[in-house]
Design a protein around this motif. Structure first.
Motif, PDB file in Angstrom:
ATOM      1  N   GLU A 113       0.832  -1.208   0.000  1.00  0.00           N
ATOM      2  CA  GLU A 113       0.000   0.000   0.000  1.00  0.00           C
ATOM      3  C   GLU A 113       0.864   1.255   0.000  1.00  0.00           C
ATOM      4  O   GLU A 113       0.589   2.217  -0.720  1.00  0.00           O
ATOM      5  CB  GLU A 113      -0.947   0.004   1.219  1.00  0.00           C
ATOM      6  N   ALA A 114       1.928   1.242   0.793  1.00  0.00           N
ATOM      7  CA  ALA A 114       2.836   2.396   0.840  1.00  0.00           C
ATOM      8  C   ALA A 114       3.467   2.631  -0.531  1.00  0.00           C
ATOM      9  O   ALA A 114       3.630   3.774  -0.977  1.00  0.00           O
ATOM     10  CB  ALA A 114       3.922   2.170   1.899  1.00  0.00           C
ATOM     11  N   GLY A 115       3.814   1.527  -1.212  1.00  0.00           N
ATOM     12  CA  GLY A 115       4.436   1.644  -2.528  1.00  0.00           C
ATOM     13  C   GLY A 115       3.486   2.176  -3.579  1.00  0.00           C
ATOM     14  O   GLY A 115       3.875   2.988  -4.430  1.00  0.00           O
ATOM     15  N   VAL A 116       2.235   1.742  -3.542  1.00  0.00           N
ATOM     16  CA  VAL A 116       1.257   2.237  -4.514  1.00  0.00           C
ATOM     17  C   VAL A 116       1.034   3.740  -4.300  1.00  0.00           C
ATOM     18  O   VAL A 116       0.984   4.512  -5.276  1.00  0.00           O
ATOM     19  CB  VAL A 116      -0.074   1.459  -4.407  1.00  0.00           C
ATOM     20  N   LYS A 117       0.949   4.179  -3.060  1.00  0.00           N
ATOM     21  CA  LYS A 117       0.799   5.616  -2.784  1.00  0.00           C
ATOM     22  C   LYS A 117       1.966   6.410  -3.367  1.00  0.00           C
ATOM     23  O   LYS A 117       1.818   7.502  -3.893  1.00  0.00           O
ATOM     24  CB  LYS A 117       0.726   5.859  -1.267  1.00  0.00           C
ATOM     25  N   GLU A 118       3.162   5.834  -3.245  1.00  0.00           N
ATOM     26  CA  GLU A 118       4.392   6.526  -3.634  1.00  0.00           C
ATOM     27  C   GLU A 118       4.618   6.492  -5.148  1.00  0.00           C
ATOM     28  O   GLU A 118       5.409   7.268  -5.682  1.00  0.00           O
ATOM     29  CB  GLU A 118       5.571   5.848  -2.922  1.00  0.00           C
ATOM     30  N   ALA A 119       3.917   5.604  -5.861  1.00  0.00           N
ATOM     31  CA  ALA A 119       4.184   5.386  -7.293  1.00  0.00           C
ATOM     32  C   ALA A 119       3.990   6.648  -8.129  1.00  0.00           C
ATOM     33  O   ALA A 119       4.669   6.834  -9.147  1.00  0.00           O
ATOM     34  CB  ALA A 119       3.296   4.262  -7.825  1.00  0.00           C
ATOM     35  N   GLN A 120       3.077   7.521  -7.721  1.00  0.00           N
ATOM     36  CA  GLN A 120       2.846   8.756  -8.494  1.00  0.00           C
ATOM     37  C   GLN A 120       4.075   9.676  -8.462  1.00  0.00           C
ATOM     38  O   GLN A 120       4.170  10.607  -9.254  1.00  0.00           O
ATOM     39  CB  GLN A 120       1.632   9.498  -7.962  1.00  0.00           C
ATOM     40  N   ASN A 121       5.019   9.375  -7.551  1.00  0.00           N
ATOM     41  CA  ASN A 121       6.241  10.180  -7.433  1.00  0.00           C
ATOM     42  C   ASN A 121       7.456   9.454  -8.021  1.00  0.00           C
ATOM     43  O   ASN A 121       8.590   9.760  -7.666  1.00  0.00           O
ATOM     44  CB  ASN A 121       6.512  10.515  -5.963  1.00  0.00           C
ATOM     45  N   ALA A 122       7.193   8.502  -8.903  1.00  0.00           N
ATOM     46  CA  ALA A 122       8.276   7.676  -9.443  1.00  0.00           C
ATOM     47  C   ALA A 122       8.383   7.820 -10.956  1.00  0.00           C
ATOM     48  O   ALA A 122       7.425   8.196 -11.629  1.00  0.00           O
ATOM     49  CB  ALA A 122       8.037   6.206  -9.084  1.00  0.00           C
ATOM     50  N   ALA A 123       9.587   7.529 -11.461  1.00  0.00           N
ATOM     51  CA  ALA A 123       9.818   7.383 -12.901  1.00  0.00           C
ATOM     52  C   ALA A 123      10.418   6.000 -13.119  1.00  0.00           C
ATOM     53  O   ALA A 123      11.132   5.487 -12.247  1.00  0.00           O
ATOM     54  CB  ALA A 123      10.766   8.467 -13.402  1.00  0.00           C
ATOM     55  N   PHE A 124      10.129   5.406 -14.262  1.00  0.00           N
ATOM     56  CA  PHE A 124      10.619   4.057 -14.561  1.00  0.00           C
ATOM     57  C   PHE A 124      11.594   4.097 -15.736  1.00  0.00           C
ATOM     58  O   PHE A 124      11.364   4.816 -16.719  1.00  0.00           O
ATOM     59  CB  PHE A 124       9.446   3.128 -14.894  1.00  0.00           C
ATOM     60  N   VAL A 125      12.660   3.308 -15.613  1.00  0.00           N
ATOM     61  CA  VAL A 125      13.669   3.230 -16.672  1.00  0.00           C
ATOM     62  C   VAL A 125      13.872   1.767 -17.053  1.00  0.00           C
ATOM     63  O   VAL A 125      14.300   0.950 -16.230  1.00  0.00           O
ATOM     64  CB  VAL A 125      15.015   3.843 -16.216  1.00  0.00           C
ATOM     65  N   LEU A 126      13.543   1.440 -18.306  1.00  0.00           N
ATOM     66  CA  LEU A 126      13.709   0.085 -18.828  1.00  0.00           C
ATOM     67  C   LEU A 126      14.985   0.028 -19.662  1.00  0.00           C
ATOM     68  O   LEU A 126      15.170   0.818 -20.585  1.00  0.00           O
ATOM     69  CB  LEU A 126      12.498  -0.282 -19.702  1.00  0.00           C
ATOM     70  N   VAL A 127      15.859  -0.887 -19.305  1.00  0.00           N
ATOM     71  CA  VAL A 127      17.102  -1.083 -20.050  1.00  0.00           C
ATOM     72  C   VAL A 127      16.825  -2.135 -21.122  1.00  0.00           C
ATOM     73  O   VAL A 127      16.645  -3.305 -20.808  1.00  0.00           O
ATOM     74  CB  VAL A 127      18.223  -1.541 -19.094  1.00  0.00           C
ATOM     75  N   ALA A 128      16.742  -1.692 -22.386  1.00  0.00           N
ATOM     76  CA  ALA A 128      16.278  -2.598 -23.452  1.00  0.00           C
ATOM     77  C   ALA A 128      17.138  -2.457 -24.702  1.00  0.00           C
ATOM     78  O   ALA A 128      16.640  -2.163 -25.786  1.00  0.00           O
ATOM     79  CB  ALA A 128      14.813  -2.303 -23.774  1.00  0.00           C
ATOM     80  N   GLY A 129      18.439  -2.686 -24.524  1.00  0.00           N
ATOM     81  CA  GLY A 129      19.346  -2.535 -25.660  1.00  0.00           C
ATOM     82  C   GLY A 129      19.577  -3.807 -26.437  1.00  0.00           C
ATOM     83  O   GLY A 129      20.347  -3.815 -27.395  1.00  0.00           O
ATOM     84  N   GLY A 130      18.921  -4.926 -26.027  1.00  0.00           N
ATOM     85  CA  GLY A 130      19.288  -6.228 -26.591  1.00  0.00           C
ATOM     86  C   GLY A 130      18.291  -6.817 -27.568  1.00  0.00           C
ATOM     87  O   GLY A 130      17.080  -6.627 -27.451  1.00  0.00           O
ATOM     88  N   LEU A 131      18.859  -7.560 -28.520  1.00  0.00           N
ATOM     89  CA  LEU A 131      18.042  -8.364 -29.431  1.00  0.00           C
ATOM     90  C   LEU A 131      17.828  -9.749 -28.826  1.00  0.00           C
ATOM     91  O   LEU A 131      18.522 -10.138 -27.891  1.00  0.00           O
ATOM     92  CB  LEU A 131      18.751  -8.507 -30.779  1.00  0.00           C
ATOM     93  N   GLY A 132      16.884 -10.492 -29.397  1.00  0.00           N
ATOM     94  CA  GLY A 132      16.566 -11.809 -28.848  1.00  0.00           C
ATOM     95  C   GLY A 132      17.348 -12.953 -29.462  1.00  0.00           C
ATOM     96  O   GLY A 132      16.983 -14.110 -29.298  1.00  0.00           O
ATOM     97  N   GLU A 133      18.459 -12.629 -30.166  1.00  0.00           N
ATOM     98  CA  GLU A 133      19.194 -13.687 -30.887  1.00  0.00           C
ATOM     99  C   GLU A 133      19.657 -14.804 -29.956  1.00  0.00           C
ATOM    100  O   GLU A 133      19.618 -15.979 -30.303  1.00  0.00           O
ATOM    101  CB  GLU A 133      20.407 -13.074 -31.602  1.00  0.00           C
ATOM    102  N   ARG A 134      20.104 -14.415 -28.754  1.00  0.00           N
ATOM    103  CA  ARG A 134      20.584 -15.423 -27.804  1.00  0.00           C
ATOM    104  C   ARG A 134      19.467 -16.379 -27.380  1.00  0.00           C
ATOM    105  O   ARG A 134      19.699 -17.484 -26.927  1.00  0.00           O
ATOM    106  CB  ARG A 134      21.176 -14.689 -26.590  1.00  0.00           C
TER     107      ARG A 134
END
Length: 625
Positions: A131-152
Motif C-alpha cells: 500500500e505504501a508503494g502504490v501511494k508513492e508510485a505517483q512520485n516515481a519514474a521508470f527506466v527500462l534497459v532494453a538494448g538487446g536483441l533476442g538472438e541469444r
C-alpha cells in the motif's frame, strides 16, 4: 605526396605547432582532406598512441570518403564518452594493467551481510509495504534497459516484443506499460484522486533496438500510454581494444572503421544525466527512479512492496533481490568494508563471493544459514534510487559508473587477446562511488513472485542441471502461471496442483494458465477483494481476465474462461464452467514452419473450446454459468 599537398600539410601542422616528423606519413598525405576539427581529433589520437590506425591508409584521392567516415566515427566515439577517447584509453590502460597483474578488486575489503528487508508474500507486513508503494508510485519514474536483441534466445526480434505468455500474447513491453499505467491509476485512487500525475517511462535502446522499439510503440498506440510520457534514450557503443596498451581495434572488414561493442547497461545513468530528465523530474516533485531489465515477466508483482520499503526505510538505494542458495549462479548483495574504513553495499558476482569469504575469515565460504538460504541475497538487477541523492551523486561523477574489463587471453603470459575486448559498466555498480553515509539496502522477495528472466535459448536451457532454473521462454511463461496460481491460492482459491511436463528438453511445472491485466490485480489486497466464496480451478484450465472490475464468486472452472471488459463495466462471474478448454501441444523448436516465439517455448496452445464474454459498455453485469 605532391608538393602542393605537402605544403598544405606543412602549413596545417605549423599552425598547430606540430612537428611533421611525429605524424604517420599516410596521415600527412591526406591531411588536406580534413577539417580543422578532424585535424585536432587526429592529433589527440596520436597523443594517446593510436598511430597504427593510419598505417594502411591509401594515397590521397583513393577511398577519401571512407577516410572522412573514419573521422565522423571518431568524433562520435569521442563525444559520447565522458572525457572523450583520451579518458577511455587512459582508464582502459589502468584496468588492463590490473587485469594482467591479476589484481583482486576486493583486496583490503571484508564482506558482511548488509541491512535489508525480507518480505513474505501476503502477510500483514507485505500488504502494508504494498500500500505504501502504490501511494508513492505517483512520485516515481521508470527506466527500462532494453538494448538487446533476442538472438541469444533463438528469436530475431527485439526482446521486449517477445510475448511474456502466449495465452493472451501480451508482449513484455505491453506488460510493462500496462503495469505502470495501473500503478499510476491506483496511486491516484489511494490519494483520493487528487493527483493527475503521469508516471514518466524511459527506455534505453541501442543501435540494434532503437528503431524497432519505436515501431513497436507507434504501431500499438504506445499500448495505452500517452506518447509524451515515453522517452527513448539511445546508448552508443564504445571502441574495442586490441592489446594491453589499449590500441583501438580496427574492424577486420574495414580498415577505416574502429570496431565497437556495447558498453553495458550502466550507461543508463550517464544517459539520464546528460538528457536533463533528472532535473525535469526533480522540478516536478518526483522522488524515485526505478530501473529494470527487459524480460522478467514477474517483476511488477514485486515493485509495489519494494517501493514501499524504499519510502518507509528512506533508502537512497534499494536493490531488489531474491533468496539464493549458497554458491548459486547469481550475484550476492554484500556489504564490503575496507581496511581504511571505506564501505559500500554492492553486488558481488557468485564466483567472487565464495573465495572472498574464504579469504577473510570464513573458512566454509558461501554457505546456507538456518533459513536454508545464503545470508547474501541474490541480486536481480532491479534498482530503486531516491532522486535527490541520485542527482547529487551524478553531478559529482557526470553519470560515469566504475568500469571493468574482461579480456580473453590467448595464454598464461597474458600478453595477447583471443579477440578484441572493451570497457564495460553495469547499472548495479552505481553504489560503488557512494559515501558511507548513503542509505543502501535491499528488499528480498520470494523467487516465484519476483524473478523469472528469459535469457537462454532452448539448447542451452536443456543443458541446465536438473533443479536449477532454466531462465528460458518456456520456464518464463510457466513462472507467470505459477505465480498467478499461487497468489490466487493465498487469496483462498482452490487451485489444483500442477503436473510435470517436458518442453524443449526442460521439465517444468504446468499450473492452470491463469493471466490477468495489471489493472485487475496490481496488489494482493486488490486481488483478495475480487475473489470470494467457494472458488476452484482445475489444472487443465485457462483463465484470462482482461478488465478491471471483474469479480469471481463461488466459481468452479474446468476449461477455458476469457472475460473482456471496458473500464466502467462491473462483471460478476459465478457458477460452474466446464468445457474442452485450451490444450498445450508440444512442438519441436527446430520446426521452422512454426513461428519463432512458439518454437523457443516448445509448445503451442490449441484453443478447442472456451467461454468468452465481452462487455463493451459501462454498467453492471452478471455471468452465471
Amino acid at each position: 605526396m605532391t608538393s602542393a599537398t605537402a605544403d598544405s600539410a606543412a602549413n596545417i601542422l605549423s599552425n598547430l605547432n606540430i612537428n611533421a616528423s611525429d605524424w604517420p606519413p599516410n596521415l600527412l598525405k591526406n591531411l588536406h582532406l580534413l577539417s580543422p576539427d578532424q585535424v585536432e581529433l587526429a592529433k589527440r589520437l596520436l597523443e594517446v598512441g593510436q598511430s597504427h590506425l593510419f598505417q594502411h591508409w591509401a594515397e590521397a584521392g583513393v577511398e577519401d570518403d571512407q577516410k572522412k567516415a573514419f573521422f565522423a566515427q571518431v568524433a562520435k566515439l569521442n563525444s559520447s564518452y565522458p572525457g572523450g577517447l583520451a579518458s577511455y584509453i587512459k582508464t582502459a590502460r589502468e584496468l588492463l594493467a590490473d587485469s594482467k597483474a591479476g589484481k583482486n578488486p576486493y583486496d583490503g575489503f571484508k564482506p558482511s551481510v548488509p541491512t535489508g528487508e525480507i518480505l513474505s508474500f501476503g502477510d500483514d507486513n507485505f500488504i502494508k509495504f504494498e500500500e505504501a508503494g502504490v501511494k508513492e508510485a505517483q512520485n516515481a519514474a521508470f527506466v527500462l534497459v532494453a538494448g538487446g536483441l533476442g538472438e541469444r534466445l533463438g528469436y530475431n526480434g527485439i526482446k521486449v516484443a517477445l510475448p511474456a505468455e502466449t495465452t493472451t500474447g501480451t508482449c513484455f513491453l505491453q506488460l510493462y506499460i500496462e503495469s505502470i499505467l495501473a500503478l499510476q491509476e491506483a496511486s491516484c485512487r489511494l490519494t483520493q484522486g487528487t493527483c493527475k500525475k503521469e508516471i514518466p517511462f524511459v527506455i534505453m535502446t541501442s543501435d540494434d533496438t532503437h528503431t524497432r522499439t519505436l515501431d513497436l510503440l507507434e504501431s500499438n498506440s504506445y499500448f495505452g500510454m500517452k506518447p509524451m510520457q515515453v522517452k527513448l534514450l539511445k546508448q552508443e557503443k564504445v571502441a574495442c581494444l586490441d592489446d594491453n596498451n589499449a590500441s583501438l581495434a580496427l574492424d577486420p572488414r574495414n580498415k577505416y572503421k574502429i570496431q565497437t561493442k556495447p558498453h553495458g547497461h550502466g550507461d543508463a545513468h550517464s544517459l539520464l544525466y546528460s538528457s536533463g530528465l533528472l532535473k525535469i523530474w526533480n522540478d516536478a516533485g518526483l522522488r524515485w527512479v526505478l530501473f529494470f531489465q527487459d524480460t522478467n515477466g514477474l517483476l511488477f508483482k514485486a515493485i509495489p512492496a519494494s517501493l514501499g520499503v524504499s519510502a518507509t526505510k528512506q533508502y537512497h538505494v534499494n536493490s531488489l533481490a531474491v533468496q539464493r542458495k549458497a554458491k548459486e549462479a547469481i550475484g550476492g548483495i554484500t556489504k564490503l568494508t575496507h581496511n581504511d574504513g571505506r564501505s559500500m553495499v554492492i553486488n558481488v558476482e557468485y564466483n567472487q563471493l565464495d573465495p572472498l569469504l574464504r579469504a577473510t575469515g570464513h573458512p566454509d565460504g558461501d554457505v546456507n544459514c538456518e533459513t536454508g538460504y545464503s545470508p547474501y541475497p541474490g541480486n536481480i538487477n532491479q534498482l530503486i534510487l531516491e532522486l535527490g541523492p541520485y542527482i547529487q551523486e551524478l553531478t559529482k561523477t557526470g553519470g560515469t559508473i566504475k568500469e571493468f574489463v574482461n579480456p580473453k587471453y590467448k595464454d598464461a603470459s597474458k600478453t595477447s587477446f583471443k579477440s578484441s575486448t572493451r570497457l564495460e559498466c553495469m547499472m548495479q555498480d552505481y553504489p560503488k562511488t557512494l559515501p558511507p553515509s548513503a542509505r543502501v539496502g535491499f528488499t528480498v522477495m520470494d523467487t516465484w513472485l519476483a524473478y523469472a528472466p528469459v535469457k537462454n535459448n532452448p539448447e542451452d536451457a536443456a543443458k541446465v542441471p536438473k533443479g536449477n532454473p532454466y531462465h528460458s521462454a518456456t520456464s518464463g511463461e510457466m513462472a507467470i502461471y505459477r505465480a498467478n496460481s499461487l497468489i490466487l491460492k493465498k487469496a483462498g482459491v482452490q487451485v489444483e496442483d500442477p503436473t510435470q511436463q517436458v518442453f524443449n528438453g526442460q521439465e517444468v511445472e504446468v499450473w492452470p494458465r491463469v493471466t490477468w491485466k495489471p489493472k485487475w490485480g496490481l496488489t494482493f489486497s486488490e486481488i483478495k477483494s475480487k475473489v470470494s466464496g467457494s472458488f476452484s480451478i482445475s489444472q487443465r484450465s485457462t483463465m484470462a481476465l482482461k478488465g478491471r472490475d471483474i469479480f469471481l464468486k463461488d466459481l468452479s472452472l474446468d476449461g477455458a474462461l476469457i472475460i473482456n471488459s471496458v473500464d466502467g463495466a462491473e462483471v460478476k462471474v459465478e457458477g460452474s464452467i466446464q468445457n474442452k478448454g485450451w490444450l498445450l501441444e508440444s512442438i519441436d523448436y527446430k520446426d521452422t514452419a512454426m513461428p519463432e516465439e512458439l518454437r523457443i517455448r516448445g509448445f503451442k496452445i490449441n484453443k478447442i473450446e472456451q467461454v468468452e464474454e465481452t462487455y463493451n459498455e459501462p454498467g453492471k453485469f452478471t455471468l452465471k454459468a
